[in-house]
Design an enzyme around this catalytic site. Structure first.
Site, PDB file in Angstrom:
ATOM      1  N   ASN A 138      63.037 -20.289 -17.009  1.00  0.00           N
ATOM      2  CA  ASN A 138      64.114 -19.848 -17.896  1.00  0.00           C
ATOM      3  C   ASN A 138      63.631 -18.875 -18.966  1.00  0.00           C
ATOM      4  O   ASN A 138      64.317 -18.615 -19.952  1.00  0.00           O
ATOM      5  CB  ASN A 138      64.768 -21.066 -18.559  1.00  0.00           C
ATOM      6  CG  ASN A 138      66.287 -20.980 -18.662  1.00  0.00           C
ATOM      7  OD1 ASN A 138      66.914 -21.947 -19.064  1.00  0.00           O
ATOM      8  ND2 ASN A 138      66.886 -19.862 -18.299  1.00  0.00           N
ATOM      9  N   THR A 165      65.212 -25.145 -22.379  1.00  0.00           N
ATOM     10  CA  THR A 165      65.845 -24.483 -21.246  1.00  0.00           C
ATOM     11  C   THR A 165      67.294 -24.914 -21.070  1.00  0.00           C
ATOM     12  O   THR A 165      67.742 -25.917 -21.631  1.00  0.00           O
ATOM     13  CB  THR A 165      65.078 -24.783 -19.942  1.00  0.00           C
ATOM     14  OG1 THR A 165      65.259 -26.163 -19.606  1.00  0.00           O
ATOM     15  CG2 THR A 165      63.594 -24.494 -20.092  1.00  0.00           C
ATOM     16  N   CYS A 166      68.003 -24.181 -20.222  1.00  0.00           N
ATOM     17  CA  CYS A 166      69.399 -24.508 -19.913  1.00  0.00           C
ATOM     18  C   CYS A 166      69.490 -25.456 -18.730  1.00  0.00           C
ATOM     19  O   CYS A 166      70.329 -25.289 -17.840  1.00  0.00           O
ATOM     20  CB  CYS A 166      70.185 -23.228 -19.630  1.00  0.00           C
ATOM     21  SG  CYS A 166      70.540 -22.274 -21.113  1.00  0.00           S
ATOM     22  N   ASP A 167      68.632 -26.447 -18.696  1.00  0.00           N
ATOM     23  CA  ASP A 167      68.600 -27.422 -17.616  1.00  0.00           C
ATOM     24  C   ASP A 167      68.641 -28.815 -18.241  1.00  0.00           C
ATOM     25  O   ASP A 167      67.817 -29.134 -19.111  1.00  0.00           O
ATOM     26  CB  ASP A 167      67.324 -27.255 -16.780  1.00  0.00           C
ATOM     27  CG  ASP A 167      67.380 -28.026 -15.471  1.00  0.00           C
ATOM     28  OD1 ASP A 167      67.945 -29.130 -15.459  1.00  0.00           O
ATOM     29  OD2 ASP A 167      66.835 -27.525 -14.464  1.00  0.00           O
TER      30      ASP A 167
END
Length: 385
Positions: free
Chosen positions: A371, A331-333
């Site tokens: 996401n 994910t973009c986390d």
């Protein structure tokens, strides 16, 4: 995935390497070995000196429940109306213990209507709610008590459990109202030290003495460990022996019947997650197609799974795990990172597969799909060798 007709028709694979070699899955795969699950359940049934009830919350997959029933499990620890109804449908003759100690009045009413006869409680307000709705005939109420955690990866006492003094008051009240009076505790998650149970059991005898009530049963909770660390398999036999011996010593000739409620200790080792390497960034950090928002949600709390294999797309072992690397999920986390560093082969490459063994507990049920990631297919294997 571009599966051939023969691959689509296959329902049981030999092992995770065969899945990698044949399917080359792009998304994570949860691999289930029913034989491992049944073997672990039978080990509890043969070794634990009392009733074994499976904690449904750890993995409520219907195939898991069905295989446990086939292995001989006749009791389940349920924590919600959903789990009550699930076991009522899949194992209608099994005992259901509703041992989530905090419930709404609507949840209590649902459980009463479903025929639940075993409850836990850790406060006077919650006990009064049970007294309002639960008929005393053949119904067991078990005060749940807590102590400072010893040797566990996660302390349930921070959320649940009465002090021994309050537990004694609750036990007395349960007895005086005509219910079957028992006691319960949970030593914490992933207890590898058998002595984590010892002080709890001795304290249970002290609580019974304070209350002047002999508990019918003593539920020693879950906490039984799964095999998470390479080369260090938990010694369940020693845990079972200490529980039985300590109970006899603490209670003497009036020892209560014993109950346990393992979840992780039964189901975890029957599953593995096959993940794929999306990138090896500048030869250092590794990005996988699964992470803490998916099937490895609990790792930041419990710690990494150390039983890891890295396979090439042809299903061959990459080699010995060597240097530690930072491992990220898809994910973009930035929170999507496995804790610490994970030992992986020096020659790991994009497109390889990283297999995490012992991943069956609190994995499928905590997958968030955040996401847009987290698609998790489940396949069945004969074993993991």
């Amino acid at each position: 995935m571009g599966l051939t007709e023969g691959h689509q028709a296959k329902t049981v694979w030999e092992n995770p390497a065969e899945i990698v070699r044949s399917l080359k899955p792009e998304n994570p795969v949860m691999v289930f070995a029913p034989t491992v699950l049944q073997d672990r359940a039978r080990a509890f049934l043969a070794g634990f000196p009392g009733l074994v009830t499976y904690a449904v919350k750890s993995n409520p997959d219907e195939a898991v429940i069905q295989n446990l029933v086939q292995a001989g499990i006749r009791g389940f620890d349920v924590a919600s109306p959903f789990e009550i109804d699930l076991i009522g449908r899949l194992a209608p003759m099994a005992a259901r213990h509703y041992h989530n100690p905090v419930r709404s009045r609507a949840e209590i009413a649902h459980a009463v209507g479903a025929g639940i006869k075993a409850w836990s409680v850790d406060s006077r307000t919650e006990l009064d709610k049970l007294f309002e709705q639960v008929p005393p005939e053949n119904c067991e109420i078990s005060p749940r008590f807590k102590l400072p955690v010893l040797g566990a990866a996660y302390d349930f006492g921070s959320k649940f459990g009465a002090t021994p003094e309050l537990a004694a008051d609750l036990l007395r009240a349960v007895h005086d109202r005509g219910y079957i009076a028992s006691l319960t505790f949970h030593p914490g998650t992933q207890c590898t030290d058998p002595h984590a149970w010892e002080q709890y059991i001795r304290t249970a005898a002290e609580i019974a003495g304070m209350a002047g009530v002999q508990p019918r049963r003593l539920n020693v909770g879950g906490g039984f460990p799964s095999w998470r660390v390479h080369g260090v398999e938990p010694d369940l036999a020693s845990i079972f022996e200490l529980i039985g011996r300590t109970t006899a010593e603490a209670f003497g000739g009036n020892a209560p019947e014993l109950v346990c409620e393992p979840g992780r200790g039964i189901c975890a080792d029957a599953f593995a997650i096959i993940t794929r390497v999306k990138a090896v960034r500048d030869g250092q950090s590794v990005f996988l197609n699964d992470g803490v928002y998916g099937g490895m949600n609990e790792l930041p709390v419990i710690g990494n799974l150390d039983r890891i294999e890295v396979l090439t797309p042809e299903g061959k072992l990459r080699g010995e795990n060597a240097h530690g690397r930072v491992v990220f999920g898809p994910t973009c986390d930035s929170v999507d990172r496995l804790p610490g560093e994970i030992s992986l082969p020096d020659n790991i490459q994009e497109g390889d597969y990283v297999v995490f063994h012992g991943a069956g507990a609190y994995s499928v049920v905590t997958n968030t799909r955040f996401n847009g990631f987290g698609e998790l297919r489940q396949l069945t294997v004969m074993g993991f060798d």
